[in-house]
Design a protein around this motif. Structure first.
Motif, PDB file in Angstrom:
ATOM      1  N   HIS A  20       0.859  -1.186   0.000  1.00 48.25           N
ATOM      2  CA  HIS A  20       0.000   0.000   0.000  1.00 48.25           C
ATOM      3  C   HIS A  20       0.898   1.240   0.000  1.00 48.25           C
ATOM      4  O   HIS A  20       1.695   1.409   0.932  1.00 48.25           O
ATOM      5  N   ARG A  22      -0.660   4.364  -0.844  1.00 49.34           N
ATOM      6  CA  ARG A  22      -1.569   5.513  -0.728  1.00 49.34           C
ATOM      7  C   ARG A  22      -1.386   6.450  -1.922  1.00 49.34           C
ATOM      8  O   ARG A  22      -1.054   6.005  -3.007  1.00 49.34           O
ATOM      9  N   ASN A  46      -6.802   0.051  -2.751  1.00 48.22           N
ATOM     10  CA  ASN A  46      -7.832   0.502  -1.799  1.00 48.22           C
ATOM     11  C   ASN A  46      -7.648   1.967  -1.413  1.00 48.22           C
ATOM     12  O   ASN A  46      -7.545   2.320  -0.249  1.00 48.22           O
ATOM     13  N   TYR A 106     -11.623  -7.657  -2.049  1.00 50.58           N
ATOM     14  CA  TYR A 106     -11.831  -7.319  -0.640  1.00 50.58           C
ATOM     15  C   TYR A 106     -13.264  -7.682  -0.295  1.00 50.58           C
ATOM     16  O   TYR A 106     -14.199  -7.037  -0.804  1.00 50.58           O
ATOM     17  N   THR A 111     -11.687  -4.977   5.870  1.00 57.02           N
ATOM     18  CA  THR A 111     -10.497  -4.260   6.318  1.00 57.02           C
ATOM     19  C   THR A 111     -10.563  -2.797   5.895  1.00 57.02           C
ATOM     20  O   THR A 111     -11.607  -2.306   5.458  1.00 57.02           O
ATOM     21  N   THR A 112      -9.433  -2.094   6.037  1.00 53.79           N
ATOM     22  CA  THR A 112      -9.327  -0.677   5.702  1.00 53.79           C
ATOM     23  C   THR A 112      -9.802  -0.402   4.274  1.00 53.79           C
ATOM     24  O   THR A 112      -9.343  -1.059   3.340  1.00 53.79           O
ATOM     25  N   HIS A 141      -8.096 -10.948  -0.283  1.00 55.77           N
ATOM     26  CA  HIS A 141      -8.053 -10.736   1.175  1.00 55.77           C
ATOM     27  C   HIS A 141      -8.947 -11.816   1.767  1.00 55.77           C
ATOM     28  O   HIS A 141     -10.174 -11.730   1.677  1.00 55.77           O
ATOM     29  N   HIS A 179      -1.362 -12.273   2.218  1.00 54.62           N
ATOM     30  CA  HIS A 179      -0.980 -12.179   3.641  1.00 54.62           C
ATOM     31  C   HIS A 179      -1.572 -13.312   4.492  1.00 54.62           C
ATOM     32  O   HIS A 179      -2.355 -13.066   5.412  1.00 54.62           O
ATOM     33  N   CYS A 223      -2.960  -5.147  12.539  1.00 53.56           N
ATOM     34  CA  CYS A 223      -3.191  -5.192  11.099  1.00 53.56           C
ATOM     35  C   CYS A 223      -4.276  -6.225  10.857  1.00 53.56           C
ATOM     36  O   CYS A 223      -4.701  -6.926  11.772  1.00 53.56           O
ATOM     37  N   LEU A 224      -4.739  -6.296   9.615  1.00 56.16           N
ATOM     38  CA  LEU A 224      -5.707  -7.326   9.238  1.00 56.16           C
ATOM     39  C   LEU A 224      -5.182  -8.090   8.031  1.00 56.16           C
ATOM     40  O   LEU A 224      -4.735  -7.450   7.086  1.00 56.16           O
ATOM     41  N   ASP A 252       2.586  -6.133   2.624  1.00 54.49           N
ATOM     42  CA  ASP A 252       1.373  -5.488   3.123  1.00 54.49           C
ATOM     43  C   ASP A 252       1.721  -4.264   3.968  1.00 54.49           C
ATOM     44  O   ASP A 252       0.976  -3.908   4.877  1.00 54.49           O
ATOM     45  N   ALA A 254       1.440  -0.953   5.227  1.00 55.79           N
ATOM     46  CA  ALA A 254       0.177  -0.207   5.135  1.00 55.79           C
ATOM     47  C   ALA A 254       0.222   0.992   6.075  1.00 55.79           C
ATOM     48  O   ALA A 254      -0.163   0.893   7.241  1.00 55.79           O
ATOM     49  N   HIS A 256      -0.432   4.384   8.105  1.00 60.57           N
ATOM     50  CA  HIS A 256      -1.490   5.264   8.608  1.00 60.57           C
ATOM     51  C   HIS A 256      -0.799   6.271   9.525  1.00 60.57           C
ATOM     52  O   HIS A 256       0.104   5.892  10.285  1.00 60.57           O
ATOM     53  N   ALA A 268      -6.355  -0.438  10.958  1.00 61.44           N
ATOM     54  CA  ALA A 268      -5.506  -1.614  10.777  1.00 61.44           C
ATOM     55  C   ALA A 268      -4.412  -1.294   9.769  1.00 61.44           C
ATOM     56  O   ALA A 268      -4.677  -0.685   8.736  1.00 61.44           O
ATOM     57  N   GLY A 269      -3.207  -1.740  10.043  1.00 59.14           N
ATOM     58  CA  GLY A 269      -2.131  -1.551   9.083  1.00 59.14           C
ATOM     59  C   GLY A 269      -0.817  -1.354   9.793  1.00 59.14           C
ATOM     60  O   GLY A 269      -0.731  -0.586  10.752  1.00 59.14           O
TER      61      GLY A 269
END
Ligand code: DOR
Ligand code: ZN
Length: 366
Positions: A20, A22, A46, A106, A111-112, A141, A179, A223-224, A252, A254, A256, A268-269
């Protein structure tokens, strides 16, 4: 055999097959960490709004390329976000787009930024058929979303309820179970039909669920899918150390911002891009299989996706370094995995000279 400890490890440049990054300022903050280590990464779709069309993915890819530091050699690989309304023709557009490897499933609410995800996979038969035809890969996922199912059971339940039936209904569909976190998932992937593989994160190889509560509530370990039991962690580590080509690297990572993590209802992340390859080296070293890191990190993923192997090299040195407490993240701060603690391996400043085209794992001692 030398008894002195291994101090350097030279690998073919690896691929991160689940990442991820972003967008915008956040992307500019995290992308250099990945580009310094990995030749390619499969970029998760995502965003808000999600990347649901080939046109959006190519546009996102262009923004990623623009955000790269000068001189970086890094190729973003793209995947589209599946929704209940994905048009089967999008698979053909994705195939034609170039650099788009598949679609990410997903389950809605898993998840997020998954709220636009799929509510019932059986609605997607037409898309999945087109993917099967065109050779696009489904990245999954793998957790059921029923709130009544125990959070530690959601992956295992998904295998029986969704993934195994799906793999049987579309026998030529290529699937990456992303994951994976449990012995059940390892067992499923290693005994599944051809065309099924899985990614494994550094956190699920190095930590169990106790890390969520070590000395207090630890939101930066959330995390997820959530961290699992020690027995699950051991099963994952043994499986990757076993060298099975169905298992490959996908961090993964991720990110934040701190406020979103340290909240009454935190996101999560886990951000690991600052030390991703180095953390995997710790895992492989712990199980005495450092020589298997290269294939896991740099060969199995490329082979599964039908991509050429990378030609460059990266060198790791066994020299512990202290991870900064936080990194800048746009206007915010980002707390990395091992914030303020140590990682045992580090990337050598200068890449080794190109050497031969063949992969080599150099385990020189001082
Ligand atoms: O922990 C996670 N964070 N798991 C996911 O599946 C999504 C990711 C994110 O985008 O933050
Ligand atoms: Zn992810």
């Amino acid at each position: 055999m030398s008894t002195s400890p291994t101090t350097t490890l030279t690998l073919r440049r690896p691929d991160d097959m689940h990442l991820h990054v972003r967008d915008g300022e956040a992307m500019r903050a995290v992308l250099p960490f990945t580009a310094a280590r990995f030749a390619r990464a499969l970029i998760m779709p995502n965003l808000r709004p999600p990347v649901t069309s080939a046109a959006q993915a190519l546009e996102y890819r262009r923004r990623i390329l623009q955000a790269l530091p000068a001189g970086a050699h890094f190729e973003p690989l793209m995947t589209l976000y599946l929704t209940d309304r994905t048009d089967p023709a999008e698979a053909d557009r994705a195939r034609a787009g170039g650099g788009i490897l598949g679609f990410k499933l997903y389950p809605a609410g898993a998840t997020t930024h998954s709220d636009a995800g799929v509510t019932d996979i059986r609605r997607l038969d037409a898309v999945l058929s087109r993917m099967e035809e065109t050779g696009l890969v489904l990245q999954v996922h793998g957790e059921v979303t029923d709130p009544d199912v125990d959070i530690f059971e959601r992956e295992a339940r998904f295998i029986d309820a969704v993934l195994a039936p799906l793999a049987a209904r579309f026998p030529r569909l290529r699937i990456v179970f992303e994951h994976i976190t449990t012995r059940a998932a390892v067992d499923f992937v290693l005994s599944a039909r051809e065309g099924i593989a899985a990614t494994v994160t550094p956190q699920h190889l190095l930590m169990n669920r106790n890390a969520l509560f070590a000395g207090g509530l630890r939101p930066h370990h959330y995390c997820l899918p959530v961290l699992k039991s020690e027995a699950d962690r051991e099963a994952l580590l043994e499986a990757v150390a076993g060298g099975n080509p169905r298992l490959f690297l996908g961090t993964d990572s991720a990110p934040h911002g701190r406020a979103a993590k340290e909240a009454a209802c935190g996101c999560a992340g886990i951000f690991s891009a600052h030390g991703a390859l180095e953390l995997y080296a710790e895992g492989f070293e712990a199980i005495g299989r450092l020589e298997r890191l290269e294939a896991f990190a740099s060969e199995h993923g490329a082979a599964f996706y039908g991509l050429p192997r990378n030609s460059g090299r990266i060198r790791l040195i066994k020299r512990p370094w202290e991870v900064p407490a936080s990194y800048p993240y746009g206007a915010e701060r980002l707390l990395p995995l091992r914030s303020g603690e140590h990682i045992a391996w580090q990337v050598a400043e200068e890449p080794p000279s190109a050497g031969t085209g063949a992969g080599s794992t150099d385990m020189a001692s001082p």
